[in-house]
Structures are given as structure tokens and as C-alpha cells.
Motif scaffolding. Structure first.
Motif, PDB file in Angstrom:
ATOM      1  N   ARG A  14      59.827  21.467 -30.859  1.00 25.72           N
ATOM      2  CA  ARG A  14      59.036  21.780 -29.722  1.00 25.72           C
ATOM      3  C   ARG A  14      59.112  22.865 -28.984  1.00 25.72           C
ATOM      4  N   SER A  15      60.154  23.390 -28.785  1.00 26.81           N
ATOM      5  CA  SER A  15      60.318  24.605 -28.032  1.00 26.81           C
ATOM      6  C   SER A  15      59.786  25.806 -28.554  1.00 26.81           C
ATOM      7  N   ARG A  16      59.656  25.910 -29.998  1.00 29.16           N
ATOM      8  CA  ARG A  16      59.000  27.212 -30.471  1.00 29.16           C
ATOM      9  C   ARG A  16      57.533  27.093 -30.179  1.00 29.16           C
ATOM     10  N   GLY A  17      56.801  26.018 -29.817  1.00 32.49           N
ATOM     11  CA  GLY A  17      55.351  26.081 -29.704  1.00 32.49           C
ATOM     12  C   GLY A  17      54.734  26.482 -28.559  1.00 32.49           C
ATOM     13  N   TYR A  18      55.584  27.194 -27.697  1.00 28.82           N
ATOM     14  CA  TYR A  18      55.304  27.465 -26.061  1.00 28.82           C
ATOM     15  C   TYR A  18      54.694  29.034 -26.520  1.00 28.82           C
ATOM     16  N   TYR A  19      53.759  29.168 -27.190  1.00 30.69           N
ATOM     17  CA  TYR A  19      53.236  30.441 -27.733  1.00 30.69           C
ATOM     18  C   TYR A  19      52.770  31.301 -26.399  1.00 30.69           C
ATOM     19  N   GLY A  20      52.233  30.596 -25.344  1.00 33.40           N
ATOM     20  CA  GLY A  20      51.990  31.605 -24.227  1.00 33.40           C
ATOM     21  C   GLY A  20      53.115  32.091 -23.588  1.00 33.40           C
ATOM     22  N   ARG A  21      54.228  31.433 -23.532  1.00 34.02           N
ATOM     23  CA  ARG A  21      55.607  32.090 -22.938  1.00 34.02           C
ATOM     24  C   ARG A  21      55.992  32.951 -24.041  1.00 34.02           C
ATOM     25  N   HIS A  22      55.913  32.737 -25.096  1.00 34.49           N
ATOM     26  CA  HIS A  22      56.694  33.455 -26.122  1.00 34.49           C
ATOM     27  C   HIS A  22      55.798  35.023 -26.449  1.00 34.49           C
ATOM     28  N   LEU A  23      54.376  34.851 -26.216  1.00 37.01           N
ATOM     29  CA  LEU A  23      53.922  35.923 -26.610  1.00 37.01           C
ATOM     30  C   LEU A  23      53.818  37.015 -25.207  1.00 37.01           C
ATOM     31  N   LYS A  24      53.956  36.551 -24.127  1.00 38.33           N
ATOM     32  CA  LYS A  24      53.813  37.310 -23.096  1.00 38.33           C
ATOM     33  C   LYS A  24      54.616  38.620 -22.968  1.00 38.33           C
ATOM     34  N   PRO A  25      55.820  38.557 -23.304  1.00 41.03           N
ATOM     35  CA  PRO A  25      56.661  39.530 -23.372  1.00 41.03           C
ATOM     36  C   PRO A  25      55.985  40.716 -24.326  1.00 41.03           C
ATOM     37  N   TYR A  26      55.415  40.414 -25.483  1.00 39.23           N
ATOM     38  CA  TYR A  26      54.647  41.503 -26.305  1.00 39.23           C
ATOM     39  C   TYR A  26      53.653  42.049 -25.494  1.00 39.23           C
ATOM     40  N   PHE A  27      52.547  41.206 -24.782  1.00 39.66           N
ATOM     41  CA  PHE A  27      51.808  41.819 -24.203  1.00 39.66           C
ATOM     42  C   PHE A  27      52.123  42.707 -22.959  1.00 39.66           C
ATOM     43  N   ASP A  28      53.454  42.493 -22.336  1.00 43.20           N
ATOM     44  CA  ASP A  28      54.010  43.304 -21.387  1.00 43.20           C
ATOM     45  C   ASP A  28      54.461  44.368 -21.695  1.00 43.20           C
ATOM     46  N   ASN A  29      54.720  44.455 -22.915  1.00 36.04           N
ATOM     47  CA  ASN A  29      55.456  45.456 -23.671  1.00 36.04           C
ATOM     48  C   ASN A  29      54.897  46.546 -24.578  1.00 36.04           C
ATOM     49  N   PHE A  30      53.720  45.992 -25.069  1.00 36.62           N
ATOM     50  CA  PHE A  30      52.648  46.599 -26.087  1.00 36.62           C
ATOM     51  C   PHE A  30      51.282  46.825 -25.478  1.00 36.62           C
ATOM     52  N   PRO A  31      50.529  47.830 -25.644  1.00 38.06           N
ATOM     53  CA  PRO A  31      49.159  47.958 -25.183  1.00 38.06           C
ATOM     54  C   PRO A  31      48.531  46.541 -26.179  1.00 38.06           C
ATOM     55  N   ARG A  32      47.426  45.964 -25.241  1.00 34.38           N
ATOM     56  CA  ARG A  32      46.833  45.062 -25.705  1.00 34.38           C
ATOM     57  C   ARG A  32      46.083  45.229 -27.130  1.00 34.38           C
ATOM     58  N   GLU A  33      45.556  46.576 -27.120  1.00 35.80           N
ATOM     59  CA  GLU A  33      44.919  46.981 -28.573  1.00 35.80           C
ATOM     60  C   GLU A  33      45.661  47.186 -29.743  1.00 35.80           C
ATOM     61  N   GLN A  34      46.864  47.146 -29.607  1.00 30.70           N
ATOM     62  CA  GLN A  34      47.737  47.154 -30.673  1.00 30.70           C
ATOM     63  C   GLN A  34      48.317  45.556 -31.083  1.00 30.70           C
ATOM     64  N   ILE A  35      47.686  44.759 -30.599  1.00 34.57           N
ATOM     65  CA  ILE A  35      48.284  43.181 -30.830  1.00 34.57           C
ATOM     66  C   ILE A  35      46.878  42.490 -31.357  1.00 34.57           C
ATOM     67  N   ARG A  36      47.058  41.597 -32.491  1.00 34.03           N
ATOM     68  CA  ARG A  36      45.801  40.731 -32.794  1.00 34.03           C
ATOM     69  C   ARG A  36      46.452  39.288 -33.228  1.00 34.03           C
ATOM     70  N   ILE A  37      45.569  38.307 -32.451  1.00 32.78           N
ATOM     71  CA  ILE A  37      46.370  37.120 -32.563  1.00 32.78           C
ATOM     72  C   ILE A  37      45.342  36.198 -33.445  1.00 32.78           C
ATOM     73  N   PHE A  38      45.451  35.352 -34.547  1.00 31.33           N
ATOM     74  CA  PHE A  38      44.593  34.625 -35.134  1.00 31.33           C
ATOM     75  C   PHE A  38      45.097  33.294 -35.189  1.00 31.33           C
ATOM     76  N   LEU A  39      44.229  32.454 -35.372  1.00 27.69           N
ATOM     77  CA  LEU A  39      44.570  30.946 -35.527  1.00 27.69           C
ATOM     78  C   LEU A  39      44.680  30.435 -37.125  1.00 27.69           C
ATOM     79  N   TYR A  40      45.832  29.584 -37.120  1.00 28.45           N
ATOM     80  CA  TYR A  40      45.985  28.800 -38.649  1.00 28.45           C
ATOM     81  C   TYR A  40      44.832  28.348 -39.032  1.00 28.45           C
ATOM     82  N   GLU A  41      43.884  27.954 -38.307  1.00 23.03           N
ATOM     83  CA  GLU A  41      42.415  27.279 -38.742  1.00 23.03           C
ATOM     84  C   GLU A  41      41.558  28.475 -39.399  1.00 23.03           C
ATOM     85  N   ASP A  42      41.738  29.719 -38.806  1.00 27.08           N
ATOM     86  CA  ASP A  42      40.894  31.032 -39.344  1.00 27.08           C
ATOM     87  C   ASP A  42      41.453  31.249 -40.711  1.00 27.08           C
TER      88      ASP A  42
END
Length: 302
Positions: free
Chosen positions: A159-187
Motif C-alpha cells: 500500500r505505502s508505495r502507491g502514494y505517488y503524490g507524496r513520493h513525487l513531490k520531492p522530485y518536483f521540489d528539487n528539479f525543474p518541472r521541464e526535466q520531469i515527464r510522468i506517464f501512466l501504465y495505461e499509456d
């Protein structure tokens, strides 16, 4: 001085990350670490000690030395992109900060799967490999907190590995948004060529290259024959010899076909899925805002 990698696939586990690693590896302008999941940035942000069944396999494959880590990319040659894929990076404390400090210009890619489906797939993966003795997914969810306290590896954190908002936030806090791309499994499942072309454009390599996506990597399920499953997924002399005589992509296709017929995939209980979705609701809404994508389908409970 040996070059650092300049892009990372940071997760999530059981969301197509292994497949993406192999697709990227085929691109002539991309060099992927020959060791998938070296875990370096997590292992140098905190001490990793794990005590769950089968977790002893994790430690020898973890790279903690900077010299050994950079050696993984020594054969990159003139290939402009050097990358690796470690699912532990998503949700491992201090990893985003560690990565940003060492490689601030790196580009990051993540594939996310509905957190309830991801949790169930992780459970089935542990069943597949013979480490999970609990036959009930609900029992495994109930045991999760105690297992975390006992030091079980991250793939037991269903369960705990699925809190993506919580887990991704440090990356958005430490890297410019243009350096990050997020896709979905369905994609990736529904339009793999389009997703890969978009990733190639993001990485500034030839986006007309079409990799072989015929093999399904790292499939989860309950094995009909545990001995054969162990042969396919664990190191052994015969398999190592075969790797030397069979081209890698052909080997992956053969394993994919064998494994596809070897494992069964019981359906996730709709009741458990709905309840987990409610547990994840607040985080999914946070994730939706963070990645600026409509995730309303993930919130459906019927």
C-alpha cells in the motif's frame, strides 16, 4: 573523469518500468546501465538494510560506491544519453535531494499505475517468486505495517508505495518541472509506440526509432510450476550460459512466452480495489495537481 548518467527512470514498481528499461536499451543513441536497478542514489542517501524473505538478493545488486556506479556507464562511448532504472527511487527518503545534488540537470521519467492495481501486482509478484506465504491479498495488506517495522524490502510495501503524490513531490521540489515527464501504465499498455516516441523527444534522441515491444517483462502471477518459475527468474549456471549464446531480445521473447503460459492471474477483488482506492483518494488528487493530468478514472470505485 567518468561521466554521470543524465537521465533516470524512477518508477513506479510493477508499472511497466522493466519493460521501459528494455525498450530504451534498444535505442542506438541511448546507453542503459547493464545493471537494472543499481539503487545508488537511494543507497547513498540512507543505509539500506532489509530482512524480509528473499531480501538477501537485493543487497549484492545494490551499488554504494561512486566509482563502481560510474563504471556502469564506462562503455557508453559517444551515446549522448546514459540512463538507469531503479524503482526504489520513488518513495525512498532523501533520494530526490541526493540525485539533484549530484546530477541537477538530469531528466526523469516515471510510469505510474493505479495504486491498488500496482499493490496487487506486487503481491502477485512475491507469490510468483515463492516468497509470499500468505495466499490472501488482504492478509498481506494487514501484515504490511508489521513487515515494514521488521525491515522488509520496499517490494513488500504494497500500500505505502502507491502514494505517488507524496513520493513525487520531492522530485518536483528539487528539479525543474521541464526535466520531469510522468506517464501512466495505461499509456504504455495502450499506445506504447506513441509513449516511447514522446519519451525519445523528451530525451532529445531520434523519435522515429521503433523498439521491439513484443516481449512482456517481469509478469506477475501465481506459478503453475514453481521450479520452472525459479529457473526463469533466478540466477543459475544454465541460464547464464544461455545468455551468452542467445541474443538478448530473443531470450526475453522466449521467457515472455514461457512465463505467459506458466502463471495464472487471479482477479483483484473489486471490493478490496474500491476500498484501497478510497484510501488513496487524497493522494490521487494531490498527484493530479502535481502532474497536471486528469485522474478521475483512477477515483472510480465501481
Amino acid at each position: 573523469m567518468k561521466p554521470w548518467p543524465n537521465f533516470f527512470v524512477i518508477g513506479a514498481g510493477k508499472s511497466g518500468t522493466t519493460s521501459l528499461y528494455h525498450y530504451l536499451k534498444q535505442h542506438p543513441q541511448i546507453f542503459m546501465s547493464p545493471v537494472k536497478e543499481p539503487k545508488f542514489f537511494a543507497a547513498t542517501a540512507q543505509k539500506l538494510e532489509f530482512n524480509g524473505p528473499g531480501d538477501g538478493r537485493v543487497i549484492p545488486k545494490t551499488i554504494t560506491s561512486e566509482e563502481a556506479y560510474l563504471e556502469l556507464f564506462a562503455d557508453a562511448g559517444d551515446e549522448p544519453l546514459r540512463g538507469e532504472a531503479s524503482t526504489i527511487y520513488l518513495g525512498s527518503e532523501g533520494t530526490a535531494e541526493n540525485m539533484a545534488r549530484r546530477v541537477p540537470h538530469a531528466r526523469l521519467v516515471a510510469i505510474l499505475r493505479h495504486p491498488a492495481d500496482r499493490a496487487y501486482s506486487a503481491f502477485m509478484h512475491l507469490r510468483r517468486d515463492g516468497y509470499e506465504t500468505l495466499e490472501s491479498f488482504q492478509d498481506a495488506l494487514d501484515a504490511e505495517d508489521e513487515r515494514i517495522q521488521q525491515g522488509y524490502y520496499y517490494h513488500w510495501h504494497l500500500r505505502s508505495r502507491g502514494y505517488y503524490g507524496r513520493h513525487l513531490k520531492p522530485y518536483f521540489d528539487n528539479f525543474p518541472r521541464e526535466q520531469i515527464r510522468i506517464f501512466l501504465y495505461e499509456d504504455l499498455s495502450d499506445s506504447s509506440e506513441d509513449v516511447l516516441a514522446e519519451i525519445f523527444r523528451f530525451l532529445d534522441v531520434d523519435d522515429s526509432f521503433v523498439p521491439d515491444t513484443s516481449a512482456r517483462h517481469n509478469q506477475s502471477g501465481v506459478p503453475r510450476n514453481q521450479s520452472m518459475q525459479d529457473f526463469l527468474t533466478r540466477s543459475n549456471p544454465v541460464k547464464e550460459w544461455l545468455k551468452g549464446v542467445i541474443p538478448e531480445r530473443l531470450g526475453h521473447r522466449v521467457i515472455s512466452m514461457i512465463q505467459g503460459g506458466l502463471i495464472s492471474r487471479p482477479e483483484l477483488s473489486p471490493f478490496i480495489r474500491a476500498r484501497l482506492t478510497e484510501d488513496f483518494r487524497a493522494d490521487i488528487l494531490q498527484l493530479q495537481d502535481l502532474i497536471q493530468r486528469d485522474l478521475s478514472q483512477w477515483l472510480e470505485t465501481h
